[in-house]
Each structure stands twice: as C-alpha cells, then as structure tokens.
Design an enzyme around this catalytic site. Structure first.
Site, mmCIF file in Angstrom:
data_model
loop_
_atom_site.group_PDB
_atom_site.id
_atom_site.type_symbol
_atom_site.label_atom_id
_atom_site.label_comp_id
_atom_site.label_asym_id
_atom_site.label_seq_id
_atom_site.Cartn_x
_atom_site.Cartn_y
_atom_site.Cartn_z
ATOM 1 N N LYS A 12 0.831 -1.209 0.000
ATOM 2 C CA LYS A 12 0.000 0.000 0.000
ATOM 3 C C LYS A 12 0.870 1.266 0.000
ATOM 4 O O LYS A 12 2.094 1.180 0.214
ATOM 5 C CB LYS A 12 -0.925 -0.039 1.225
ATOM 6 C CG LYS A 12 -1.890 -1.222 1.230
ATOM 7 C CD LYS A 12 -2.818 -1.143 2.447
ATOM 8 C CE LYS A 12 -3.683 -2.376 2.585
ATOM 9 N NZ LYS A 12 -4.570 -2.307 3.778
ATOM 10 N N TYR A 52 -11.961 -3.562 -3.171
ATOM 11 C CA TYR A 52 -12.485 -3.747 -1.807
ATOM 12 C C TYR A 52 -13.924 -4.240 -1.769
ATOM 13 O O TYR A 52 -14.306 -4.931 -0.831
ATOM 14 C CB TYR A 52 -12.350 -2.452 -0.996
ATOM 15 C CG TYR A 52 -10.954 -2.234 -0.461
ATOM 16 C CD1 TYR A 52 -10.393 -3.136 0.436
ATOM 17 C CD2 TYR A 52 -10.189 -1.143 -0.845
ATOM 18 C CE1 TYR A 52 -9.105 -2.956 0.933
ATOM 19 C CE2 TYR A 52 -8.898 -0.953 -0.357
ATOM 20 C CZ TYR A 52 -8.370 -1.865 0.530
ATOM 21 O OH TYR A 52 -7.102 -1.695 1.012
ATOM 22 N N ASN A 153 -1.628 -0.274 7.335
ATOM 23 C CA ASN A 153 -1.061 -1.581 7.695
ATOM 24 C C ASN A 153 -0.205 -2.189 6.581
ATOM 25 O O ASN A 153 -0.031 -3.396 6.507
ATOM 26 C CB ASN A 153 -2.173 -2.537 8.167
ATOM 27 C CG ASN A 153 -3.230 -2.771 7.115
ATOM 28 O OD1 ASN A 153 -3.099 -2.318 5.981
ATOM 29 N ND2 ASN A 153 -4.282 -3.488 7.477
ATOM 30 N N HIS A 156 -1.809 -5.459 1.626
ATOM 31 C CA HIS A 156 -3.057 -6.220 1.491
ATOM 32 C C HIS A 156 -2.695 -7.601 0.965
ATOM 33 O O HIS A 156 -1.848 -7.723 0.085
ATOM 34 C CB HIS A 156 -4.022 -5.563 0.499
ATOM 35 C CG HIS A 156 -5.106 -6.513 0.106
ATOM 36 N ND1 HIS A 156 -6.217 -6.725 0.890
ATOM 37 C CD2 HIS A 156 -5.211 -7.377 -0.931
ATOM 38 C CE1 HIS A 156 -6.969 -7.661 0.332
ATOM 39 N NE2 HIS A 156 -6.371 -8.076 -0.779
ATOM 40 N N GLU A 167 -9.463 -10.825 -7.073
ATOM 41 C CA GLU A 167 -8.585 -9.655 -6.941
ATOM 42 C C GLU A 167 -7.496 -9.612 -8.013
ATOM 43 O O GLU A 167 -7.134 -8.538 -8.490
ATOM 44 C CB GLU A 167 -7.950 -9.638 -5.544
ATOM 45 C CG GLU A 167 -8.982 -9.353 -4.453
ATOM 46 C CD GLU A 167 -8.416 -9.429 -3.053
ATOM 47 O OE1 GLU A 167 -7.274 -9.906 -2.891
ATOM 48 O OE2 GLU A 167 -9.129 -9.020 -2.115
HETATM 49 P P1 ADP Z 1 -7.057 -7.547 5.822
HETATM 50 O O1 ADP Z 1 -6.515 -6.288 5.210
HETATM 51 O O2 ADP Z 1 -6.192 -8.065 6.932
HETATM 52 O O3 ADP Z 1 -7.460 -8.582 4.817
HETATM 53 P P2 ADP Z 1 -9.932 -6.981 6.045
HETATM 54 O O4 ADP Z 1 -10.110 -7.524 4.666
HETATM 55 O O5 ADP Z 1 -10.818 -7.480 7.131
HETATM 56 O O6 ADP Z 1 -8.423 -7.138 6.562
HETATM 57 O O7 ADP Z 1 -10.097 -5.432 5.992
HETATM 58 C C1 ADP Z 1 -9.655 -4.678 4.918
HETATM 59 C C2 ADP Z 1 -9.197 -3.370 5.446
HETATM 60 O O8 ADP Z 1 -10.305 -2.738 6.100
HETATM 61 C C3 ADP Z 1 -8.080 -3.458 6.475
HETATM 62 O O9 ADP Z 1 -6.804 -3.452 5.878
HETATM 63 C C4 ADP Z 1 -8.350 -2.260 7.353
HETATM 64 O O10 ADP Z 1 -7.683 -1.099 6.877
HETATM 65 C C5 ADP Z 1 -9.857 -2.036 7.228
HETATM 66 N N1 ADP Z 1 -10.550 -2.558 8.388
HETATM 67 C C6 ADP Z 1 -10.856 -3.834 8.636
HETATM 68 N N2 ADP Z 1 -11.481 -3.977 9.792
HETATM 69 C C7 ADP Z 1 -11.587 -2.733 10.305
HETATM 70 C C8 ADP Z 1 -12.119 -2.204 11.510
HETATM 71 N N3 ADP Z 1 -12.640 -2.999 12.437
HETATM 72 N N4 ADP Z 1 -12.051 -0.860 11.685
HETATM 73 C C9 ADP Z 1 -11.483 -0.062 10.765
HETATM 74 N N5 ADP Z 1 -10.945 -0.508 9.625
HETATM 75 C C10 ADP Z 1 -10.985 -1.811 9.396
#
Ligand code: ADP
Length: 198
Positions: A12, A52, A153, A156, A167
C-alpha cells in the site's frame, strides 16, 4: 499442479512512502514464494473500490466486524453497520488511491495462507512480532478512527483462493502473469530431489 496456488499482494502507499518495498518483498521471496506478476501504479478510485467491494453485502459485513471489534475493546457504539461499512470503504479507497503502490501475484504451496501468516493480523497493534505488520508498523483502529482515515497496515493480501482469483483480475490481465521455471521450484517441490546432480 497442487502447489501452484496464487494470491494477490498489494504494498500500500505507506509501504512505498516508508521505503519498505524491498524489505517486504524479501520476506515473500525468502520463504520460497514465486513472483509471477508485478507492477507499480497509482490506482484509480474505481479500481480501489472494485478491489475492496466484491459484492455489496461486504460493506455491511465490514461495518459489523468493526462494531464487534469496538465492543471487544470496550467501546460502546450505536452506529449503523452499513453506514459504518461504507465509511470504512471510503477511507480505504481514499488511502489506496492516494499514491503509488506495488501490486504482485505470488505463487506457491498454500500461497494464500502462507502470505497471510507472513503479513500478520489486520490491526498492526495486534499483529505478532515477526510478521510484516508486527515488525514494520504500529498503527491502531483507535488512532485511525480518530483521524478519519484507513488503518495504515502496509500490505493487502487475499484471504481465500476465491478472493485471490477475483482480486488478481482487478489488477492484472492474464497476459501480464508469467509462468516460468526456476531452480528454486525444483528444490522445493521436485519429488526426485535425490537426483539433483543430474
Ligand atoms: P485484511 O486487510 O487483513 O485482509 P480486512 O479484509 O478485514 O483485513 O479489511 C480490509 C481493510 O479494512 C483493512 O486493511 C483495514 O484497513 C480495514 N478494516 C478492517 N477492519 C476494520 C475495523 N474494524 N475498523 C477499521 N478498519 C478496518
């Protein structure tokens, strides 16, 4: 072949801005995963949204997950899951399209699960030491929510084979994905390794 599972990884904008491209790719390479596609680009908002939002139900599901997470941390909230989900998606789209990213397809035995293990859990505050998110960053939902932005973070990674298939198509044409032989594959997967000198 059984070991040829594919997964999508995005480094990212925060990973690019923090000069962590090399460090992160090294983690995937050294475990034995094979890069079969890679590009450097600034995503459009449409592309980020398509990535997304696989289907509209996921917006509400994301909102629900966020509310559950807040409850677990002792934060009471009466937010509507769908509205919250939409708010989170808007932040994710804004973040992902804010600058250059690296998109890649990795291939290898159980690639989806192996990459998720290396990346660590979604919220850097919770990710284990030794994972990419645990070792290279420190963000939390609390500070991100307060600042009305996505959690930074770094990476992805697809969470299932079906998600990876979807994706990969968002970011790559089939002709941009390469199938090639490497010595590494022979050492990792060849059943006749006892004949390695031949
Ligand atoms: P990952 O990126 O670990 O696959 P998810 O697909 O659950 O996680 O979520 C996608 C993105 O949505 C995450 O990278 C994060 O930035 C955001 N996200 C997920 N859960 C939350 C939450 N509880 N609160 C705020 N942002 C969230």
């Amino acid at each position: 072949m059984l070991w040829k599972e594919r997964t999508l990884v995005l480094l990212k904008p925060d990973a690019v801005q923090r000069n962590l491209i090399g460090e992160i790719i090294t983690r995937f390479e050294r475990v034995g995963l094979k890069i079969i596609a890679m590009k450097f680009l600034i995503p459009t908002k449409e592309q980020a949204y398509k990535h997304y939002v696989k289907n509209e139900e996921e917006i509400e599901a994301l909102g629900k997950r966020s509310i559950e997470g807040k409850k677990k941390s002792g934060i009471e909230t009466n937010e509507d899951p769908k509205e919250l989900g939409q708010k989170i998606i808007d932040r994710l789209v804004r973040f992902l399209s804010s600058g250059p990213i690296v998109a890649m397809v990795l291939e290898g035995n159980q690639a989806v699960a192996i990459v998720r293990k290396l990346v660590g859990s979604t919220e850097p505050l919770q990710s284990d030491v030794g994972t990419i998110r645990g070792d290279f960053t420190l963000d939390s939902y609390a500070i991100a929510d307060n600042d009305n932005r996505a959690v930074r973070n770094l990476v992805h990674a697809s969470s299932s084979v079906a998600e990876a298939e979807y994706e990969i198509k968002v970011w790559f044409d089939e002709k941009e994905i390469f199938s090639y032989n490497s010595v590494r594959d022979r050492v990792l997967y060849d059943v006749n390794l006892d004949n390695i000198n031949e």
